[in-house]
Scaffold this active site. Structure first.
Site, PDB file in Angstrom:
ATOM      1  N   LYS A 171       0.838  -1.212   0.000  1.00  0.00           N
ATOM      2  CA  LYS A 171       0.000   0.000   0.000  1.00  0.00           C
ATOM      3  C   LYS A 171       0.873   1.262   0.000  1.00  0.00           C
ATOM      4  CE  LYS A 171      -3.314   2.985   0.849  1.00  0.00           C
ATOM      5  NZ  LYS A 171      -4.283   3.433  -0.130  1.00  0.00           N
ATOM      6  N   LYS A 240       0.727  11.986   5.532  1.00  0.00           N
ATOM      7  CA  LYS A 240       0.968  10.942   6.546  1.00  0.00           C
ATOM      8  C   LYS A 240       1.552   9.683   5.876  1.00  0.00           C
ATOM      9  CE  LYS A 240      -2.375   8.255   7.190  1.00  0.00           C
ATOM     10  NZ  LYS A 240      -2.926   6.953   6.813  1.00  0.00           N
TER      11      LYS A 240
HETATM   12  P1  NAD Z   1     -11.634  10.038   7.651  1.00  0.00           P
HETATM   13  O1  NAD Z   1     -10.915  11.053   8.451  1.00  0.00           O
HETATM   14  O2  NAD Z   1     -12.660  10.454   6.652  1.00  0.00           O
HETATM   15  O3  NAD Z   1     -12.335   8.971   8.609  1.00  0.00           O
HETATM   16  C1  NAD Z   1     -11.816   8.528   9.817  1.00  0.00           C
HETATM   17  C2  NAD Z   1     -12.987   8.348  10.785  1.00  0.00           C
HETATM   18  O4  NAD Z   1     -12.483   7.804  12.001  1.00  0.00           O
HETATM   19  C3  NAD Z   1     -13.705   9.646  11.133  1.00  0.00           C
HETATM   20  O5  NAD Z   1     -15.105   9.459  11.048  1.00  0.00           O
HETATM   21  C4  NAD Z   1     -13.257   9.936  12.570  1.00  0.00           C
HETATM   22  O6  NAD Z   1     -14.264  10.608  13.332  1.00  0.00           O
HETATM   23  C5  NAD Z   1     -13.045   8.540  13.084  1.00  0.00           C
HETATM   24  N1  NAD Z   1     -12.084   8.453  14.185  1.00  0.00           N
HETATM   25  C6  NAD Z   1     -10.873   9.031  14.281  1.00  0.00           C
HETATM   26  N2  NAD Z   1     -10.279   8.652  15.425  1.00  0.00           N
HETATM   27  C7  NAD Z   1     -11.145   7.817  16.046  1.00  0.00           C
HETATM   28  C8  NAD Z   1     -11.112   7.098  17.250  1.00  0.00           C
HETATM   29  N3  NAD Z   1     -10.061   7.176  18.060  1.00  0.00           N
HETATM   30  N4  NAD Z   1     -12.172   6.334  17.567  1.00  0.00           N
HETATM   31  C9  NAD Z   1     -13.241   6.257  16.754  1.00  0.00           C
HETATM   32  N5  NAD Z   1     -13.331   6.898  15.585  1.00  0.00           N
HETATM   33  C10 NAD Z   1     -12.295   7.687  15.240  1.00  0.00           C
HETATM   34  O7  NAD Z   1     -10.480   9.172   6.945  1.00  0.00           O
HETATM   35  P2  NAD Z   1     -10.633   8.242   5.648  1.00  0.00           P
HETATM   36  O8  NAD Z   1     -10.390   9.062   4.447  1.00  0.00           O
HETATM   37  O9  NAD Z   1     -11.844   7.410   5.781  1.00  0.00           O
HETATM   38  O10 NAD Z   1      -9.324   7.325   5.858  1.00  0.00           O
HETATM   39  C11 NAD Z   1      -9.256   6.306   6.841  1.00  0.00           C
HETATM   40  C12 NAD Z   1      -8.011   5.460   6.573  1.00  0.00           C
HETATM   41  O11 NAD Z   1      -8.106   4.878   5.273  1.00  0.00           O
HETATM   42  C13 NAD Z   1      -6.716   6.263   6.612  1.00  0.00           C
HETATM   43  O12 NAD Z   1      -5.691   5.497   7.191  1.00  0.00           O
HETATM   44  C14 NAD Z   1      -6.439   6.531   5.142  1.00  0.00           C
HETATM   45  O13 NAD Z   1      -5.063   6.733   4.905  1.00  0.00           O
HETATM   46  C15 NAD Z   1      -6.977   5.266   4.496  1.00  0.00           C
HETATM   47  N6  NAD Z   1      -7.424   5.410   3.097  1.00  0.00           N
HETATM   48  C16 NAD Z   1      -8.191   6.492   2.702  1.00  0.00           C
HETATM   49  C17 NAD Z   1      -8.599   6.576   1.375  1.00  0.00           C
HETATM   50  C18 NAD Z   1      -9.438   7.738   0.866  1.00  0.00           C
HETATM   51  O14 NAD Z   1      -9.573   7.902  -0.369  1.00  0.00           O
HETATM   52  N7  NAD Z   1     -10.051   8.545   1.719  1.00  0.00           N
HETATM   53  C19 NAD Z   1      -8.242   5.578   0.454  1.00  0.00           C
HETATM   54  C20 NAD Z   1      -7.505   4.501   0.907  1.00  0.00           C
HETATM   55  C21 NAD Z   1      -7.097   4.417   2.221  1.00  0.00           C
END
Ligand code: NAD
Length: 289
Positions: A171, A240
């Site tokens: 990844k 990040k």
């Molecule tokens: P995001 O910030 O939209 O979602 C994260 C969620 O987790 C939020 O709703 C937040 O309130 C919640 N959260 C944070 N800390 C928390 C805790 N301690 N307890 C409970 N809930 C908590 O992020 P995202 O874009 O959904 O990304 C999530 C992961 O997936 C990341 O590691 C990111 O790198 C990865 N990712 C994102 C994408 C993308 O296109 N957005 C694609 C692939 C991978």
């Protein structure tokens, strides 16, 4: 294995949890900001349980949290999953963390008879909504097979990459190239404008030439051409990931000459007012600041 706890109902987690439900899993969502839980309950998800309760009762707990420290705290913290996990629980981490942390979590879980896999995903929010993500799974092959149907409920291309941490390494290689392609699009479109060539025409031609890329096809029509950069994948999250790539490169003594410049651009943008915008907003950062 029908009962799933899903922690982190954000841009990715919410649609993934919904797709699991559509495939017949009973999903209980947990999120730090409770508005997201409310939204999840409105589409039929169960909510209102603590992390401890999920760890005691669910078959599988999935995580999709922003940063490595969030995942570490959620699994190993005092009120975290491990302190309450029933024997034989499966933990699937869809977040992008460091390979080192994934290996560490696997080891700690293994000693407690808890199954852990790192299963980062690619395909963005559109892939998460359509259930067409690519899932890269590091961990025991047998555990991978046991969880295969769950992975299939969120993705189309499902890969077992080897031991714990290996899914995360693949990844991060993806993210390294995503960062580069994103800057190539940002600078290329800016150069087209400055040189007096119509960026629409350039896109039409280059998307059928060797410069075509999934990221050009994503960034240009959906974000740059619309001058709309909300939702999607935040610049600060890609920074990040690029910082995790830097760590991975240092650990394997691999100099990333161009990568250093790419990471430095993202680092500056991640500390600007564009940090929450989609990564395609690097176009604005590079050309308009
Ligand atoms: P995001 O910030 O939209 O979602 C994260 C969620 O987790 C939020 O709703 C937040 O309130 C919640 N959260 C944070 N800390 C928390 C805790 N301690 N307890 C409970 N809930 C908590 O992020 P995202 O874009 O959904 O990304 C999530 C992961 O997936 C990341 O590691 C990111 O790198 C990865 N990712 C994102 C994408 C993308 O296109 N957005 C694609 C692939 C991978």
């Amino acid at each position: 294995m029908k009962n799933v706890g899903f922690i982190g109902l954000g841009n990715m987690g919410m649609p993934m949890a919904k797709n699991m439900m559509a495939e017949g899993y009973v999903v209980t969502g947990f999120n730090r900001s409770k508005g997201k839980e409310q939204g999840f309950s409105e589409v039929g998800g169960k909510v209102g349980y603590s992390v401890a309760q999920l760890a005691e009762t669910e078959d599988v707990i999935c995580l999709c949290l922003p940063k490595p420290e969030d995942v570490e705290r959620m699994v190993l913290g005092e009120d975290g999953i491990l302190n309450h996990a029933k024997e034989g629980l499966y933990i699937v981490d869809f977040s992008t963390i460091s390979p080192k942390l994934a290996e560490h979590l696997y080891q700690v879980c293994h000693q407690r008879n808890i199954h852990f896999v790192d299963a980062p995903v690619s395909g963005g929010t559109t892939g998460a909504e359509a259930g067409t993500l690519t899932v890269m799974v590091g961990g025991e092959k047998e555990v991978f097979s046991q969880l295969y149907s769950l992975f299939k409920s969120v993705g189309e291309q499902i890969f077992h990459t080897g031991a714990a941490g290996s899914g995360t390494k693949v990844k991060l290689l993806n993210q390294y190239m995503v960062g580069m392609h994103t800057l190539a699009v940002a600078e290329g479109v800016g150069l087209a404008e400055q040189s007096g060539v119509d960026p629409e025409l350039v896109y039409e031609i280059l998307s059928q030439s060797f410069a075509q890329s999934k990221l050009y096809d994503r960034h240009y029509p959906n974000f740059i051409a619309k001058d709309q950069f909300d939702g999607g994948f935040a610049i600060e999250l890609l920074f990040k990931d690029l910082d995790l790539v830097r760590e991975m490169a240092e650990e394997s003594d691999t100099p990333l000459t161009i990568g250093r410049q790419v990471t430095s651009q993202f680092e500056q943008a991640a500390h600007s007012d564009l940090k929450k915008k989609d990564m395609s907003a690097m176009y604005k950062f590079i050309n308009k600041q």
